[in-house]
Scaffold this active site. Sequence first.
Site, short mmCIF file in Angstrom:
data_model
loop_
_atom_site.label_atom_id
_atom_site.label_comp_id
_atom_site.label_asym_id
_atom_site.label_seq_id
_atom_site.Cartn_x
_atom_site.Cartn_y
_atom_site.Cartn_z
N LYS A 169 -1.76 -0.09 -25.46
CA LYS A 169 -2.07 0.21 -26.70
C LYS A 169 -0.51 0.15 -27.26
CE LYS A 169 -6.03 3.20 -26.33
NZ LYS A 169 -6.24 3.31 -24.73
N ASP A 219 -5.10 14.34 -25.49
CA ASP A 219 -5.44 12.99 -25.08
C ASP A 219 -4.68 12.11 -26.09
OD1 ASP A 219 -6.37 10.71 -24.11
OD2 ASP A 219 -8.59 11.42 -24.19
N TYR A 241 0.97 -1.13 -0.04
CA TYR A 241 -0.06 0.06 0.03
C TYR A 241 1.02 1.13 0.10
CZ TYR A 241 -4.92 1.52 0.64
OH TYR A 241 -6.14 1.86 0.50
N ARG A 278 -1.75 -2.32 -18.59
CA ARG A 278 -3.10 -1.24 -18.81
C ARG A 278 -3.02 -0.27 -17.55
NH1 ARG A 278 -6.67 -2.41 -22.05
NH2 ARG A 278 -8.16 -1.25 -20.89
N THR A 319 -2.41 6.69 -22.18
CA THR A 319 -2.28 5.31 -21.53
C THR A 319 -0.89 4.48 -21.63
OG1 THR A 319 -3.21 4.32 -23.60
CG2 THR A 319 -4.74 4.66 -21.93
N GLU A 352 -0.07 4.90 -0.77
CA GLU A 352 -0.77 6.27 -0.95
C GLU A 352 0.17 7.46 -0.67
OE1 GLU A 352 -5.39 6.04 0.82
OE2 GLU A 352 -3.83 6.37 2.04
#
Length: 412
Positions: free
Chosen positions: A234, A205, A59, A240, A231, A61
Amino acid sequence: MTVVHTLEADALRRQDPELAGVLLGELERQSTTLQLIAAENFTSAAVLAALGSPLANKYAEGYPGARHHGGCEIVDVAERIAVDRARALFGAEHANVQSHSGSSAVLAAYAALLRPGDTVLALGLPHGGHLTHGSPANFSGRWFDFVGYGVDAETGLIDHDQVRAMARAHRPKAIVCGSIAYPRHLDYAFFRDVADEVGAYLIADAAHPIGLVAGGAAPSPVPYADVVCATTHKVLRGPRGGMILCGRELAERVDRAVFPFTQGGAQMHTIAAKAVAFGEAATPAFTVYAHQVVANARVLAAALADEGLVVTTGGTDTHLITADPAPLGVDGRTARGRLAAAGMVLDCCALPHGDARGLRLGTAAVTTQGMGEEEMGHIAALLAGVLRGAVESQKAREEVRELAGRFPPYPG
């Protein structure tokens, strides 16, 4: 298959054979059909190894050196490596690699620059815009006032005169340039000029072309846009996920928009896998790959046109092709179903200036497998034969299996 001959896979077989069967079934599907979805690719075994690593347990954060949990010394190193590699790869002053997806990256960009109710100018959804570019079913369309520019009815190219006129008329707070179905390079300098004229932020984008940018096969939006969203899968061939690139002056706003405003804990295994992909994309081999992706797409587009499909814009500059199969007697949805039965997996998409659906396909995955221009001609002929009814689906499926078998995504 080498990719599943790991301790983790063996443990899964013993503990949960049902799910192990699902994973092996998906590997079989990917290995015996043609992956022509423009948004998909095959990661390297090294990327898969990072995704399945112990970093998935941590974890984390916050950001390196400023986490809300202890024990982050090692994962901090992984994130710093990913950030440094992304900055170097794209020539950006700042990179945030925590976004869980491209849509998450766009959400964070809007959160950093906009307030609910602000006007945003973006490519209209029927013309190739993404859900995050103003769909009423998406947060973007509910929280902001989107107005959509379009493409020319004759050429299929973005109507620059319309973009400038709409920007002057609506005075948007931000202009978004990017698409999920536009096969040509965008003129980022033009969009920068329009944004400056009306005092708007420019958000690129670049989810689809960013991998081509990394390989030098497409122009970069980084020198022009205030914020670039992308992203990491692709054409970039990573896990991903998403990322954001920007200048130093917006770095803190972007970081705070990702965490704590829109996301919680970072997925450290995915960030490590992004770092692996950025490293791979910085190699000469990836440059060769990116240019071959485009060469394959151009050959495939020309071959589809020769077979009678109407290829939008008359071709492509990228990995992506959109085409209308109507001259072969089928609509896009019917065509997609027939091709899926024959082992050719692709999407359908809206076609501008009408209600018809066309086909959207790409060459990133088949190029990763090692296919070249000769195979693109074979694929086009097979695709058209299936749609015309000249090739039975079972016969086509056998040809697809043979072709895919010669170019396995994970040899060995």
